[in-house]
Design a protein around this motif. Structure first.
Motif, PDB file in Angstrom:
ATOM      1  N   ALA A 204       0.844  -1.196   0.000  1.00  0.00           N
ATOM      2  CA  ALA A 204       0.000   0.000   0.000  1.00  0.00           C
ATOM      3  C   ALA A 204       0.875   1.240   0.000  1.00  0.00           C
ATOM      4  O   ALA A 204       2.005   1.211   0.492  1.00  0.00           O
ATOM      5  N   HIS A 206       0.511   5.454   0.872  1.00  0.00           N
ATOM      6  CA  HIS A 206      -0.351   6.471   1.467  1.00  0.00           C
ATOM      7  C   HIS A 206       0.327   7.832   1.464  1.00  0.00           C
ATOM      8  O   HIS A 206       1.553   7.930   1.571  1.00  0.00           O
ATOM      9  N   GLU A 216      -5.146   7.327   0.456  1.00  0.00           N
ATOM     10  CA  GLU A 216      -4.543   6.082  -0.019  1.00  0.00           C
ATOM     11  C   GLU A 216      -4.274   6.236  -1.508  1.00  0.00           C
ATOM     12  O   GLU A 216      -5.196   6.406  -2.312  1.00  0.00           O
ATOM     13  N   ARG A 219      -3.129   0.551  -3.670  1.00  0.00           N
ATOM     14  CA  ARG A 219      -3.246  -0.630  -2.810  1.00  0.00           C
ATOM     15  C   ARG A 219      -3.169  -1.896  -3.652  1.00  0.00           C
ATOM     16  O   ARG A 219      -3.831  -2.003  -4.694  1.00  0.00           O
ATOM     17  N   ASP A 221      -3.805  -5.936  -4.399  1.00  0.00           N
ATOM     18  CA  ASP A 221      -4.863  -6.885  -4.061  1.00  0.00           C
ATOM     19  C   ASP A 221      -4.392  -7.902  -3.028  1.00  0.00           C
ATOM     20  O   ASP A 221      -5.195  -8.711  -2.533  1.00  0.00           O
ATOM     21  N   ALA A 223      -2.950  -6.835  -0.216  1.00  0.00           N
ATOM     22  CA  ALA A 223      -2.890  -6.096   1.039  1.00  0.00           C
ATOM     23  C   ALA A 223      -4.029  -6.477   1.973  1.00  0.00           C
ATOM     24  O   ALA A 223      -5.148  -6.767   1.531  1.00  0.00           O
ATOM     25  N   ALA A 224      -3.721  -6.472   3.267  1.00  0.00           N
ATOM     26  CA  ALA A 224      -4.734  -6.692   4.297  1.00  0.00           C
ATOM     27  C   ALA A 224      -5.274  -5.342   4.768  1.00  0.00           C
ATOM     28  O   ALA A 224      -4.705  -4.280   4.455  1.00  0.00           O
ATOM     29  N   ASP A 225      -6.353  -5.375   5.534  1.00  0.00           N
ATOM     30  CA  ASP A 225      -6.957  -4.128   6.015  1.00  0.00           C
ATOM     31  C   ASP A 225      -5.986  -3.286   6.822  1.00  0.00           C
ATOM     32  O   ASP A 225      -6.030  -2.053   6.786  1.00  0.00           O
ATOM     33  N   GLY A 226      -5.100  -3.935   7.550  1.00  0.00           N
ATOM     34  CA  GLY A 226      -4.171  -3.207   8.411  1.00  0.00           C
ATOM     35  C   GLY A 226      -2.909  -2.734   7.739  1.00  0.00           C
ATOM     36  O   GLY A 226      -1.994  -2.229   8.412  1.00  0.00           O
ATOM     37  N   ASP A 227      -2.827  -2.883   6.437  1.00  0.00           N
ATOM     38  CA  ASP A 227      -1.609  -2.490   5.737  1.00  0.00           C
ATOM     39  C   ASP A 227      -1.614  -0.989   5.438  1.00  0.00           C
ATOM     40  O   ASP A 227      -2.050  -0.530   4.380  1.00  0.00           O
ATOM     41  N   HIS A 228      -1.159  -0.257   6.415  1.00  0.00           N
ATOM     42  CA  HIS A 228      -0.995   1.195   6.329  1.00  0.00           C
ATOM     43  C   HIS A 228      -0.029   1.580   7.434  1.00  0.00           C
ATOM     44  O   HIS A 228       0.231   0.786   8.340  1.00  0.00           O
TER      45      HIS A 228
END
Length: 229
Positions: A204, A206, A216, A219, A221, A223-228
């Protein structure tokens, strides 16, 4: 330390680049300061000033048919403090040239946020890459070093440093340092020269300013939700 231990403890890596850097990183990869100077054909006195001495400010680079780049400042460094904490006969010039020859990654989100919120950077948007550690390590294991400290800073009680500050993964004393917080055990992961394929490992991207994620930019495909950051 084994690669498996490194990845299990630090599954994500983070890199802060200047605002708008993502297209150039996709095209050319992540380049160290020295690699950027090579690409933009900077030589002579200008190169010495950028590569062998402290950079008090970030410096934009321009080149024919190149997208433009920025070499980061080295505001957290102070020559007189660096000279005092260097060992092994190294000079500040030696240390600057060593740092400039490598690409740097943080191993914890807390470290990247600390940098983002630092006085020198908190009022300017930055591009932050969140990277899959397993893929990057597998692709570049022979050129990877781990550091016990923030090698690019001499602020706040600067720690001694020399060539042994950077160790190969197998030589890093992870267990011996296990009483430290995880973010203070392995502090930096660095790769010699450049990472041309870094975009393949980015999860990701940002746009961040201070303590806020503004946007963002991209991203994967994978990546997990917490990837930031």
């Amino acid at each position: 330390m084994t690669e498996e231990e490194l990845i299990a403890n630090y599954p994500r890596l983070y890199h802060m680049a200047h605002d708008g850097a993502w297209p150039a990183i996709q095209q050319h990869g992540l380049l160290s300061a020295s690699a950027l100077l090579d690409l933009y054909k900077i030589e002579g006195k200008q190169r010495f000033a950028l590569e062998s001495q402290r950079r008090p400010e970030s410096v934009p680079l321009r080149g024919e048919r190149l997208p433009g780049a920025v070499i980061r400042d080295q505001k957290p460094m102070r020559d007189h403090l660096l000279a005092k904490c260097l060992g092994g006969g190294l000079t500040p010039q030696d240390w600057y040239e060593l740092l400039n020859s490598r690409s740097f990654f943080w191993l914890s989100a807390s470290r990247i946020w600390r940098l983002l919120k630092a006085r020198a950077y908190r009022d300017k948007p930055q591009t932050v890459l969140t990277i899959d550690a397993a893929g990057l390590i597998a692709g570049h294991r022979e050129r990877i070093w781990l550091s016990t400290l923030n090698s690019g800073s001499t602020l706040f009680n600067p720690q001694p440093r020399d060539l042994q500050t950077f160790k190969r993964i197998a030589d890093f004393p992870f267990q011996e340092r296990s009483k430290r917080r995880k973010e203070d055990n392995v502090v930096e992961l660095v790769i010699d020269h450049s990472v041309p394929d870094v975009a393949q490992h980015v999860l990701a991207v940002h746009k961040v300013e201070g303590d806020r994620i503004l946007q963002e930019i991209w991203r994967s495909d994978r990546a997990a939700d917490g990837d930031h950051p």
